[in-house]
Scaffold this motif. Structure first.
Motif, PDB file in Angstrom:
ATOM      1  N   LEU A 148      10.351  15.879  -3.183  1.00  0.00           N
ATOM      2  CA  LEU A 148       9.717  15.232  -4.336  1.00  0.00           C
ATOM      3  C   LEU A 148      10.481  13.969  -4.737  1.00  0.00           C
ATOM      4  O   LEU A 148       9.877  12.967  -5.115  1.00  0.00           O
ATOM      5  N   GLU A 149      11.801  14.021  -4.633  1.00  0.00           N
ATOM      6  CA  GLU A 149      12.595  12.830  -4.942  1.00  0.00           C
ATOM      7  C   GLU A 149      12.345  11.723  -3.927  1.00  0.00           C
ATOM      8  O   GLU A 149      12.383  10.539  -4.269  1.00  0.00           O
ATOM      9  N   ALA A 150      12.086  12.101  -2.687  1.00  0.00           N
ATOM     10  CA  ALA A 150      11.817  11.103  -1.648  1.00  0.00           C
ATOM     11  C   ALA A 150      10.571  10.295  -1.976  1.00  0.00           C
ATOM     12  O   ALA A 150      10.474   9.116  -1.622  1.00  0.00           O
ATOM     13  N   ILE A 151       9.609  10.907  -2.667  1.00  0.00           N
ATOM     14  CA  ILE A 151       8.398  10.186  -3.062  1.00  0.00           C
ATOM     15  C   ILE A 151       8.743   9.110  -4.076  1.00  0.00           C
ATOM     16  O   ILE A 151       8.247   7.978  -3.998  1.00  0.00           O
ATOM     17  N   VAL A 152       9.616   9.439  -5.021  1.00  0.00           N
ATOM     18  CA  VAL A 152      10.026   8.457  -6.026  1.00  0.00           C
ATOM     19  C   VAL A 152      10.757   7.292  -5.367  1.00  0.00           C
ATOM     20  O   VAL A 152      10.596   6.133  -5.751  1.00  0.00           O
ATOM     21  N   ASN A 153      11.540   7.586  -4.348  1.00  0.00           N
ATOM     22  CA  ASN A 153      12.305   6.545  -3.661  1.00  0.00           C
ATOM     23  C   ASN A 153      11.443   5.693  -2.740  1.00  0.00           C
ATOM     24  O   ASN A 153      11.810   4.559  -2.410  1.00  0.00           O
ATOM     25  N   ASP A 154      10.310   6.221  -2.303  1.00  0.00           N
ATOM     26  CA  ASP A 154       9.360   5.467  -1.484  1.00  0.00           C
ATOM     27  C   ASP A 154       8.324   4.873  -2.422  1.00  0.00           C
ATOM     28  O   ASP A 154       7.374   5.537  -2.830  1.00  0.00           O
ATOM     29  N   LYS A 155       8.496   3.601  -2.771  1.00  0.00           N
ATOM     30  CA  LYS A 155       7.681   3.014  -3.837  1.00  0.00           C
ATOM     31  C   LYS A 155       6.205   2.872  -3.459  1.00  0.00           C
ATOM     32  O   LYS A 155       5.338   2.847  -4.340  1.00  0.00           O
ATOM     33  N   ILE A 156       5.894   2.793  -2.168  1.00  0.00           N
ATOM     34  CA  ILE A 156       4.477   2.747  -1.770  1.00  0.00           C
ATOM     35  C   ILE A 156       3.820   4.079  -2.107  1.00  0.00           C
ATOM     36  O   ILE A 156       2.748   4.131  -2.726  1.00  0.00           O
ATOM     37  N   ARG A 157       4.461   5.174  -1.707  1.00  0.00           N
ATOM     38  CA  ARG A 157       3.920   6.498  -2.013  1.00  0.00           C
ATOM     39  C   ARG A 157       3.933   6.771  -3.509  1.00  0.00           C
ATOM     40  O   ARG A 157       2.995   7.365  -4.059  1.00  0.00           O
ATOM     41  N   TYR A 158       4.998   6.316  -4.184  1.00  0.00           N
ATOM     42  CA  TYR A 158       5.107   6.533  -5.620  1.00  0.00           C
ATOM     43  C   TYR A 158       3.952   5.868  -6.357  1.00  0.00           C
ATOM     44  O   TYR A 158       3.331   6.465  -7.246  1.00  0.00           O
ATOM     45  N   CYS A 321     -11.894   6.503  -3.832  1.00  0.00           N
ATOM     46  CA  CYS A 321     -11.397   5.481  -2.917  1.00  0.00           C
ATOM     47  C   CYS A 321     -10.158   4.862  -3.550  1.00  0.00           C
ATOM     48  O   CYS A 321     -10.212   4.369  -4.682  1.00  0.00           O
ATOM     49  N   ALA A 322      -9.035   4.902  -2.833  1.00  0.00           N
ATOM     50  CA  ALA A 322      -7.768   4.383  -3.349  1.00  0.00           C
ATOM     51  C   ALA A 322      -7.375   3.121  -2.587  1.00  0.00           C
ATOM     52  O   ALA A 322      -7.204   3.150  -1.370  1.00  0.00           O
ATOM     53  N   ILE A 323      -7.259   2.024  -3.313  1.00  0.00           N
ATOM     54  CA  ILE A 323      -6.837   0.745  -2.736  1.00  0.00           C
ATOM     55  C   ILE A 323      -5.358   0.563  -3.016  1.00  0.00           C
ATOM     56  O   ILE A 323      -4.885   0.816  -4.120  1.00  0.00           O
ATOM     57  N   GLN A 324      -4.615   0.110  -2.010  1.00  0.00           N
ATOM     58  CA  GLN A 324      -3.188  -0.126  -2.210  1.00  0.00           C
ATOM     59  C   GLN A 324      -2.795  -1.457  -1.602  1.00  0.00           C
ATOM     60  O   GLN A 324      -3.324  -1.867  -0.569  1.00  0.00           O
ATOM     61  N   SER A 325      -1.846  -2.125  -2.252  1.00  0.00           N
ATOM     62  CA  SER A 325      -1.350  -3.405  -1.740  1.00  0.00           C
ATOM     63  C   SER A 325       0.049  -3.654  -2.274  1.00  0.00           C
ATOM     64  O   SER A 325       0.435  -3.147  -3.327  1.00  0.00           O
ATOM     65  N   GLY A 326       0.816  -4.445  -1.521  1.00  0.00           N
ATOM     66  CA  GLY A 326       2.143  -4.860  -1.942  1.00  0.00           C
ATOM     67  C   GLY A 326       2.131  -6.352  -2.212  1.00  0.00           C
ATOM     68  O   GLY A 326       1.795  -7.149  -1.326  1.00  0.00           O
ATOM     69  N   VAL A 327       2.468  -6.745  -3.442  1.00  0.00           N
ATOM     70  CA  VAL A 327       2.250  -8.126  -3.896  1.00  0.00           C
ATOM     71  C   VAL A 327       3.474  -8.635  -4.649  1.00  0.00           C
ATOM     72  O   VAL A 327       4.128  -7.871  -5.375  1.00  0.00           O
ATOM     73  N   GLU A 328       3.783  -9.907  -4.491  1.00  0.00           N
ATOM     74  CA  GLU A 328       4.829 -10.528  -5.305  1.00  0.00           C
ATOM     75  C   GLU A 328       4.421 -10.492  -6.778  1.00  0.00           C
ATOM     76  O   GLU A 328       3.232 -10.592  -7.106  1.00  0.00           O
ATOM     77  N   PHE A 329       5.400 -10.378  -7.654  1.00  0.00           N
ATOM     78  CA  PHE A 329       5.105 -10.194  -9.082  1.00  0.00           C
ATOM     79  C   PHE A 329       4.210 -11.293  -9.649  1.00  0.00           C
ATOM     80  O   PHE A 329       3.279 -11.019 -10.408  1.00  0.00           O
ATOM     81  N   ASP A 330       4.476 -12.549  -9.277  1.00  0.00           N
ATOM     82  CA  ASP A 330       3.722 -13.656  -9.863  1.00  0.00           C
ATOM     83  C   ASP A 330       2.336 -13.830  -9.250  1.00  0.00           C
ATOM     84  O   ASP A 330       1.566 -14.691  -9.671  1.00  0.00           O
ATOM     85  N   LEU A 331       2.009 -13.001  -8.256  1.00  0.00           N
ATOM     86  CA  LEU A 331       0.700 -13.102  -7.599  1.00  0.00           C
ATOM     87  C   LEU A 331      -0.203 -11.911  -7.901  1.00  0.00           C
ATOM     88  O   LEU A 331      -1.311 -11.814  -7.362  1.00  0.00           O
ATOM     89  N   ILE A 332       0.260 -11.016  -8.764  1.00  0.00           N
ATOM     90  CA  ILE A 332      -0.505  -9.793  -9.035  1.00  0.00           C
ATOM     91  C   ILE A 332      -1.873 -10.104  -9.628  1.00  0.00           C
ATOM     92  O   ILE A 332      -2.894  -9.546  -9.208  1.00  0.00           O
ATOM     93  N   GLU A 333      -1.926 -11.007 -10.601  1.00  0.00           N
ATOM     94  CA  GLU A 333      -3.213 -11.320 -11.237  1.00  0.00           C
ATOM     95  C   GLU A 333      -4.180 -11.952 -10.246  1.00  0.00           C
ATOM     96  O   GLU A 333      -5.381 -11.614 -10.221  1.00  0.00           O
ATOM     97  N   LYS A 334      -3.688 -12.852  -9.423  1.00  0.00           N
ATOM     98  CA  LYS A 334      -4.552 -13.503  -8.436  1.00  0.00           C
ATOM     99  C   LYS A 334      -5.047 -12.491  -7.406  1.00  0.00           C
ATOM    100  O   LYS A 334      -6.230 -12.506  -7.021  1.00  0.00           O
ATOM    101  N   ALA A 335      -4.155 -11.596  -6.962  1.00  0.00           N
ATOM    102  CA  ALA A 335      -4.550 -10.574  -5.999  1.00  0.00           C
ATOM    103  C   ALA A 335      -5.594  -9.633  -6.605  1.00  0.00           C
ATOM    104  O   ALA A 335      -6.554  -9.241  -5.940  1.00  0.00           O
ATOM    105  N   THR A 336      -5.408  -9.291  -7.873  1.00  0.00           N
ATOM    106  CA  THR A 336      -6.378  -8.433  -8.561  1.00  0.00           C
ATOM    107  C   THR A 336      -7.760  -9.071  -8.556  1.00  0.00           C
ATOM    108  O   THR A 336      -8.767  -8.406  -8.276  1.00  0.00           O
ATOM    109  N   ALA A 337      -7.806 -10.367  -8.852  1.00  0.00           N
ATOM    110  CA  ALA A 337      -9.091 -11.084  -8.901  1.00  0.00           C
ATOM    111  C   ALA A 337      -9.767 -11.096  -7.528  1.00  0.00           C
ATOM    112  O   ALA A 337     -10.990 -10.892  -7.423  1.00  0.00           O
ATOM    113  N   ILE A 338      -8.982 -11.319  -6.471  1.00  0.00           N
ATOM    114  CA  ILE A 338      -9.581 -11.397  -5.124  1.00  0.00           C
ATOM    115  C   ILE A 338     -10.035 -10.018  -4.650  1.00  0.00           C
ATOM    116  O   ILE A 338     -11.076  -9.895  -4.003  1.00  0.00           O
ATOM    117  N   ILE A 339      -9.284  -8.960  -4.990  1.00  0.00           N
ATOM    118  CA  ILE A 339      -9.730  -7.612  -4.639  1.00  0.00           C
ATOM    119  C   ILE A 339     -11.050  -7.297  -5.349  1.00  0.00           C
ATOM    120  O   ILE A 339     -11.978  -6.747  -4.750  1.00  0.00           O
TER     121      ILE A 339
END
Length: 429
Positions: A148-158, A321-339
């Protein structure tokens, strides 16, 4: 000339459903036992811990080293288990892979010896003063805690888990199949053993076997080696009823010490594995984000360089349906709009012939590969048990091939954005 995959023979013993596919295609026997119980706050952690304790020893082989040596005696038989959820159920799956007697020299039938071993693991565990061995319980609590701790340490899974947790905060689906770390310390051997007996009595149990055998032989093996006293009629899984989305999507932001943002979105649909529209929902997910040619990957990652990864996964037993992505902090809003633009494009039926053809080809290939693996065939058939819907890989391929862009657009209209989850750094950018 293609060889037709043989059908499963069905039966039941002591409230345990049996599914046997007699075939000589494989040199081994593939055995899988599915034990499922509804996800509940008060039982999810002890149920998750149980198979970890069961794998430590049996009444006949109480020491773990004896347990492992027995597998070696069975010509290196494979044994393992998984803990996961399907819809609103927590499933424990035990697996064994045993070589067919025809390929070795042995006095006793290996299939029967394998069933004796597996039956003892599940129904005759190692006990101490009538309850689980305290040493095994304490050691396996630590094993589960680390997982369970490994999930917290794996930020994609978390981020995946947190998005679903917020999305389904009023539903059993919010619970992680491995349980809750905070509930592990107080669990003691006596309490866990009581939960184990309840679990074995109340759960849905399905035994699958693929290999050179038949239903009568498996009925005898289960009757002789699964020491359970259950009602004659096997309990059935209740089909999950999708929860429709009402109102605007909720937004959730978590802040941790991370160097890359995680942007996850959860969508709800009324379509599940049981529905006739399921092939269209599969194609919806595939065109949207299932593959490198999909809209999310091309538009979010490739064209706009907004994400390190961008994909979608559809749980057909829950309608999510679960969408996942890894994004730079300053690009989160732009990525949200394009998704969101890609979601709108799907609802408007903007599906190119090439991306649809590629998605159909990818899904068809994945389904064809199922018939090359005994355990994959077992897993596919278990969907029937969970959903009450009879499907074959060939029929599903046929349905996928004939599904039109208009039908996918209709399916898209059922997918509604429920939750936008962001994991970002502690400091404002």
């Amino acid at each position: 000339m293609t060889t037709r995959t043989p059908a499963f023979e069905r039966g039941a013993v002591n409230g345990i459903r049996l599914h046997v596919m007699p075939t000589t295609r494989f040199k081994t026997f593939a055995i899988a036992v599915y034990i499922g119980i509804p996800l509940r706050e008060e039982t999810v952690t002890p149920v998750a811990l149980t198979p970890f304790v069961l794998r430590r020893g049996t009444a006949e082989l109480p020491e773990t080293i004896q347990f492992r040596e027995r597998l070696d005696e069975l010509y290196g038989a494979g044994f393992g288990f998984d803990v996961y959820k399907r819809g609103d159920y927590q499933i424990i799956q035990f697996r064994m892979d045993i070589i067919n007697d025809a390929f070795v020299q042995t006095k006793d039938p290996l299939l029967k010896r394998g069933f004796q071993f597996l039956g003892d693991v599940i129904t005759s565990p190692a006990l101490e003063n009538g309850i689980f061995r305290s040493k095994y319980v304490q050691e396996e609590k630590e094993t589960v805690r680390k997982r369970l701790e490994a999930i917290v340490n794996d930020k994609i899974r978390y981020a995946q888990e947190r998005c679903l947790e917020e999305m389904c905060k009023d539903e059993p689906y919010r619970l992680h199949p491995l349980g809750n770390r905070s509930e592990l310390p107080p669990l003691e051997a006596e309490q866990l053993h009581e939960r184990y007996k309840w679990w074995l009595d109340q759960a849905c149990i399905d035994v699958y076997v693929i290999g050179d055998t038949n239903l009568n032989e498996i009925e005898q093996c289960v009757s002789e080696h699964f020491h359970v006293s259950r009602q004659e009629i096997a309990p059935k899984y209740a089909r999950t009823v999708p929860v429709p989305r009402v109102g605007e999507a909720q937004q959730v932001i978590d802040r941790l010490d991370v160097t890359q943002g995680k942007l996850n979105m959860g969508l709800r649909s009324t379509i599940t594995y049981h529905d006739d529209s399921y092939p269209a929902a599969l194609l919806y997910n595939g065109v949207l984000g299932g593959y490198p040619h999909s809209k999310l990957f091309i538009n979010v990652r490739e064209k706009n360089s907004l994400a390190y990864y961008a994909s979608a996964r559809y749980d057909g037993h829950k309608g999510i349906c679960a969408i996942q992505s890894g994004v730079e902090f300053d690009l989160i809003e732009k990525a949200t709009a394009i998704i969101k633009q890609q979601l709108d494009a799907m609802q408007q039926g903007q599906i190119e012939a090439l991306e649809l053809d590629q998605t159909k080809a990818m899904l068809a290939n994945q389904l064809r590969e199922i018939d090359d693996s005994a355990f994959e065939m077992i897993g596919f058939d278990f969907n029937r048990v969970l959903s009450g819907k009879e499907r074959t890989t060939s029929s599903l391929i046929e349905q996928l091939i004939h599904t039109t862009a208009d039908q996918i657009q209709t399916a898209a209209s059922t997918f509604h954005l429920d939750t936008i989850y962001v994991l970002r750094n502690r400091e404002e950018v």
